[in-house]
Design a protein around this motif. Sequence first.
Motif, short mmCIF file in Angstrom:
data_model
loop_
_atom_site.label_atom_id
_atom_site.label_comp_id
_atom_site.label_asym_id
_atom_site.label_seq_id
_atom_site.Cartn_x
_atom_site.Cartn_y
_atom_site.Cartn_z
N PHE A 116 0.83 -1.21 0.00
CA PHE A 116 0.00 0.00 0.00
C PHE A 116 0.86 1.26 0.00
N SER A 117 1.95 1.25 0.79
CA SER A 117 2.80 2.44 0.84
C SER A 117 3.50 2.65 -0.49
N ILE A 118 3.94 1.56 -1.13
CA ILE A 118 4.60 1.71 -2.44
C ILE A 118 3.62 2.30 -3.45
N GLY A 119 2.37 1.80 -3.39
CA GLY A 119 1.38 2.33 -4.32
C GLY A 119 1.11 3.80 -4.07
N ALA A 120 1.05 4.20 -2.79
CA ALA A 120 0.80 5.61 -2.49
C ALA A 120 1.95 6.47 -2.99
N ALA A 121 3.19 6.00 -2.80
CA ALA A 121 4.34 6.76 -3.30
C ALA A 121 4.27 6.89 -4.82
N GLY A 122 3.83 5.82 -5.49
CA GLY A 122 3.72 5.88 -6.94
C GLY A 122 2.69 6.89 -7.39
N LEU B 220 1.91 9.52 -5.92
CA LEU B 220 2.41 10.88 -5.68
C LEU B 220 3.52 11.27 -6.65
N CYS C 252 -0.87 2.28 -10.05
CA CYS C 252 -0.54 2.39 -8.62
C CYS C 252 -1.81 2.32 -7.77
N LEU D 232 -2.43 -1.19 -7.27
CA LEU D 232 -1.58 -1.72 -6.21
C LEU D 232 -2.21 -1.50 -4.85
#
Lengths: 228, 99
Positions: free
Chosen positions: B14-20, B22, B33, B36
């Motif tokens: 979830f964090s990787i998707g949020a970073a993507g 952004l 993303c 994801l």
Amino acid sequence: MAELFFFIAALGAVAGAVGVVTLRNPFFSVLALVFHLLSLAALFLLLRAEFVAAAQVIVYAGAVMVLYVFVVAYIGGSEAAQIRPPVGRAQQGLAVAFALALFVELIVASLGSGLKALDTEGAGYQPGFGTPERIGELLLTRFLLPFEVASFLLLIAAVGAVTLARRRGGITGEEGEEVMLALPASRPRPLGTGTMAEGGGILRPAADVHPDTDADREPVAGAPEGGW
Amino acid sequence: MSINWYLAVSALVFSIGAAGVLTRRNPLVVLLCLELMLNAANIALIAFSRMHGNHDGQIFAIIVMVVAACEVCIGLGVVVALHRRRLPIDVDELRELHG
């Protein structure tokens, strides 16, 4: 053995997710997402969700990703991304910091919840858990309303996608002039019969064709006299 | 494996998707993303379903997959419409809602 499979699948899922975010070419991002989804299906199998794992592979990794690949091929890859430089360092750093904070927060939330069952392997296994029979029975009895609402949502999405992606203003050239006009000789069938070419605005009724035609104008549905 | 491990994977994805969401500017990749993030929620739902030993979480995950399919459908339709109108495929330049 389950630990080994879990770590392989989890590594695959995280690597696929990182690939989606970092790869420059959108086509490779889609392929990384397919890899991520397959790893996720393995995790679902470890959690004894057989039907969801199968649906994940067939519907998600199969059908939805094919849709993505088609659109990436239609848009034309990464040319737009290469013209402009990637986002600035500051924004990238902020985003990574935000993601790390989110991760820490989620971990704290799950570890600090005090739920004893989180440290176990879950409830004991009953035969038939997660099989299509049980899921189908639940979907048609207890969860009938969500099931029907989901089908209605799919219908709305299908109609909406067709409406959005329809070609509205006819085929126009680089300077915006009409390339293809509805000449009588290029009409294989009478107009107003509801063909796809008419709906897309390529063929127009003869009464509509004059030099200053508004490009956004739709062919009229009703039949004016003498048109066809 | 305890349920906590699955929740950790879910939080990480979830964090990787949020970073993507952004950082990436191509709306196609932003949609990927979002997928994801939805899938990370699905892992958590199915892990909780296993923890409780009933099927509610799995039904929820299936409904989430339906919603994700609808979102992809509409999102890709918007991207194709942008491409048809020769607008830039870049979320930083598409700041206004007028076509």
